[in-house]
Scaffold this motif. Structure first.
Motif, PDB file in Angstrom:
ATOM      1  N   LYS A 214      13.467  -0.294  -4.447  1.00  0.00           N
ATOM      2  CA  LYS A 214      13.607   0.997  -5.120  1.00  0.00           C
ATOM      3  C   LYS A 214      12.299   1.422  -5.778  1.00  0.00           C
ATOM      4  O   LYS A 214      11.866   2.574  -5.611  1.00  0.00           O
ATOM      5  CB  LYS A 214      14.718   0.915  -6.167  1.00  0.00           C
ATOM      6  N   TYR A 215      11.672   0.532  -6.505  1.00  0.00           N
ATOM      7  CA  TYR A 215      10.446   0.882  -7.230  1.00  0.00           C
ATOM      8  C   TYR A 215       9.270   1.119  -6.288  1.00  0.00           C
ATOM      9  O   TYR A 215       8.478   2.050  -6.485  1.00  0.00           O
ATOM     10  CB  TYR A 215      10.111  -0.204  -8.253  1.00  0.00           C
ATOM     11  N   VAL A 216       9.136   0.289  -5.268  1.00  0.00           N
ATOM     12  CA  VAL A 216       8.016   0.446  -4.327  1.00  0.00           C
ATOM     13  C   VAL A 216       8.218   1.704  -3.479  1.00  0.00           C
ATOM     14  O   VAL A 216       7.265   2.452  -3.233  1.00  0.00           O
ATOM     15  CB  VAL A 216       7.873  -0.807  -3.435  1.00  0.00           C
ATOM     16  N   ALA A 217       9.445   1.965  -3.045  1.00  0.00           N
ATOM     17  CA  ALA A 217       9.718   3.173  -2.264  1.00  0.00           C
ATOM     18  C   ALA A 217       9.467   4.431  -3.089  1.00  0.00           C
ATOM     19  O   ALA A 217       8.986   5.439  -2.566  1.00  0.00           O
ATOM     20  CB  ALA A 217      11.149   3.153  -1.743  1.00  0.00           C
ATOM     21  N   ALA A 218       9.789   4.391  -4.384  1.00  0.00           N
ATOM     22  CA  ALA A 218       9.537   5.539  -5.255  1.00  0.00           C
ATOM     23  C   ALA A 218       8.043   5.787  -5.388  1.00  0.00           C
ATOM     24  O   ALA A 218       7.584   6.948  -5.350  1.00  0.00           O
ATOM     25  CB  ALA A 218      10.162   5.307  -6.626  1.00  0.00           C
ATOM     26  N   VAL A 234       1.053   5.757   4.017  1.00  0.00           N
ATOM     27  CA  VAL A 234       0.863   5.141   2.704  1.00  0.00           C
ATOM     28  C   VAL A 234       1.257   3.669   2.747  1.00  0.00           C
ATOM     29  O   VAL A 234       0.500   2.781   2.347  1.00  0.00           O
ATOM     30  CB  VAL A 234       1.706   5.874   1.639  1.00  0.00           C
ATOM     31  N   LEU A 235       2.454   3.405   3.268  1.00  0.00           N
ATOM     32  CA  LEU A 235       2.963   2.033   3.356  1.00  0.00           C
ATOM     33  C   LEU A 235       4.124   2.031   4.343  1.00  0.00           C
ATOM     34  O   LEU A 235       5.034   2.856   4.239  1.00  0.00           O
ATOM     35  CB  LEU A 235       3.451   1.554   1.975  1.00  0.00           C
ATOM     36  N   ILE A 240       7.410  -2.781   2.884  1.00  0.00           N
ATOM     37  CA  ILE A 240       8.307  -2.701   1.723  1.00  0.00           C
ATOM     38  C   ILE A 240       9.316  -3.835   1.751  1.00  0.00           C
ATOM     39  O   ILE A 240       9.577  -4.490   0.735  1.00  0.00           O
ATOM     40  CB  ILE A 240       9.019  -1.332   1.679  1.00  0.00           C
ATOM     41  N   TYR A 241       9.868  -4.118   2.923  1.00  0.00           N
ATOM     42  CA  TYR A 241      10.838  -5.210   3.034  1.00  0.00           C
ATOM     43  C   TYR A 241      10.195  -6.556   2.703  1.00  0.00           C
ATOM     44  O   TYR A 241      10.776  -7.390   2.003  1.00  0.00           O
ATOM     45  CB  TYR A 241      11.424  -5.259   4.446  1.00  0.00           C
ATOM     46  N   ILE A 273       1.250  -1.217  -6.429  1.00  0.00           N
ATOM     47  CA  ILE A 273       2.362  -1.983  -5.844  1.00  0.00           C
ATOM     48  C   ILE A 273       2.730  -3.154  -6.749  1.00  0.00           C
ATOM     49  O   ILE A 273       3.909  -3.411  -7.030  1.00  0.00           O
ATOM     50  CB  ILE A 273       1.980  -2.497  -4.445  1.00  0.00           C
ATOM     51  N   ILE A 274       1.730  -3.863  -7.206  1.00  0.00           N
ATOM     52  CA  ILE A 274       1.977  -5.020  -8.080  1.00  0.00           C
ATOM     53  C   ILE A 274       2.673  -4.576  -9.360  1.00  0.00           C
ATOM     54  O   ILE A 274       3.605  -5.221  -9.844  1.00  0.00           O
ATOM     55  CB  ILE A 274       0.640  -5.736  -8.387  1.00  0.00           C
TER      56      ILE A 274
END
Length: 381
Positions: A214-218, A234-235, A240-241, A273-274
């Motif tokens: 959720k946080y990385v996708a946002a 972007v990514l 993400i997985y 990301i971190i």
């Protein structure tokens, strides 16, 4: 092509006098997050226009005013992407709308029928597809390209009239209401970045993994919008997985991931990301997202779903409605597992009357399937 605001205003004033207009757009979005509007085609029963939204100094305000005019039905084929463009540029949803692809499914023309297939079936006219892959941002456009673009709305007039007549004759006009409500909802197009994770296929189930997703996708959603580039630039989803599974808390850990390019972990994006990972992991467990778990299917449910598929096909053929618009495989799986408690589209409204109640009778033993004269038929006991 219409290339001035004055000409556009004059055309929209004339179009607004009609009960309905047909609309299509041409756009590019291969290298951007937001689609780049390159052409607008519109037609009423007695007027056909092409608008150049890339023309210098043109103001699309008259077009947006027409889209907001509730006295005129706006007819699209496969409307979602066209409406997304109008919503992004004009901050409005056209109303009322009529999507001929959805209407065609309700009228038995098959699942997700394409525009050229529908024109062929309704008008027996073959559309030349050679201009389909035109770069619509280039100018000038040839007469052949403009003719192809205009055909997307001229034939649509006859398609709309035929489908509208059939819906009224069969008493199915209200069947479109649910789908049109979805297409006219701002939530369909105004996805909040914090909800972007819900577009991803849920390969993972643990609350911590879902929180990271959720946080990385946002973060990716905001970054893609700000830079106006596709999300994958972007990514990628696979990254993400992997981040959600490995949960890297520092640059060194991020750099060890297979989906992360060498050195990327030391970039500003890597630092973001971190930070997103650590924020997600700091959430109280009660605030972490969860994926709804459906009722566990009983033994033999796979066979039940297959029988439901046969019943769905029979219902589709009997009533001349595309199976896809009645129910999907997930609907059938949940009906087989949860029965009357299954909260799916097939158990509400006209879909329940047409199929849902019969499906419940099938899984409870009140309906049987038999083979007669080389055909399968449903029999109520």
């Amino acid at each position: 092509m219409i290339e001035t605001t004055a000409a556009l205003e004059e055309a929209c004033t004339k179009l607004a006098k009609s009960d309905f207009i047909t609309i299509d757009t041409e756009f590019l979005r291969e290298s951007t997050f937001w689609p780049e509007l390159c052409l607008i085609q519109m037609a009423s029963p007695d007027l056909e226009v092409i608008v150049d939204p890339l023309a210098k100094g043109i103001d699309l305000a008259p077009f947006f005013a027409l889209m907001a005019d509730s006295s005129v039905v706006k007819v699209f084929h496969a409307a979602r992407q066209d409406i997304e463009i109008i919503f992004h540029l004009g901050n409005l949803i056209p109303h009322p709308i009529f999507d001929t692809q959805v209407a065609a499914m309700v009228c038995g023309f098959g699942d997700s029928v394409s525009y050229d297939q529908l024109v062929q079936k309704v008008k027996n006219v073959h559309i030349d597809k050679t201009s389909r892959f035109t770069d619509w941002s280039r100018r000038p456009l040839s007469d052949k390209q403009l003719e192809y673009a205009l055909a997307d709305v001229t034939h649509l007039r006859d398609v709309y009239l035929r489908l509208r007549e059939e819906l009224e004759r069969e008493g199915r006009a209200d069947w479109l209401t649910e789908e049109m409500n979805i297409l006219e909802s701002r939530e369909t197009y105004d996805l909040h970045p914090d909800d972007a994770w819900q577009r991803l296929k849920m390969r993972l189930r643990k609350p911590q993994e879902l929180a990271v997703i959720k946080y990385v996708a946002a973060w990716r959603e905001r970054e893609a919008r700000n830079r106006n580039v596709p999300r994958s630039r972007v990514l990628k989803d696979d990254a993400i997985y992997e981040i959600a599974q490995q949960q890297p808390k520092d640059a060194e850990a991020l750099g060890r991931l297979r989906t992360i390019s060498k050195g990327w972990e030391r970039s500003n994006a890597g630092a973001a990301i971190i930070e997103a990972v650590n924020e997600a992991l700091a959430l109280p467990k009660a605030e972490m997202p969860h994926v709804h778990r459906h009722v566990q299917a009983p033994d033999g449910a796979a066979a039940s779903v297959e029988l439901l598929k046969v019943l769905l096909r029979l219902t589709s053929e009997k009533h001349g409605v595309a199976a896809k618009v009645i129910a999907n495989t997930e609907d059938l799986e949940r009906i087989a597992a949860e029965g009357d408690k299954a909260d799916v589209g097939a158990m509400h409204g006209w879909r329940r009357e047409l199929f849902g109640d019969l499906a419940l009778k099938l899984i409870s033993g009140g309906v049987g399937l038999r083979f007669v004269d080389k055909r399968v038929e449903a029999v109520e006991f």
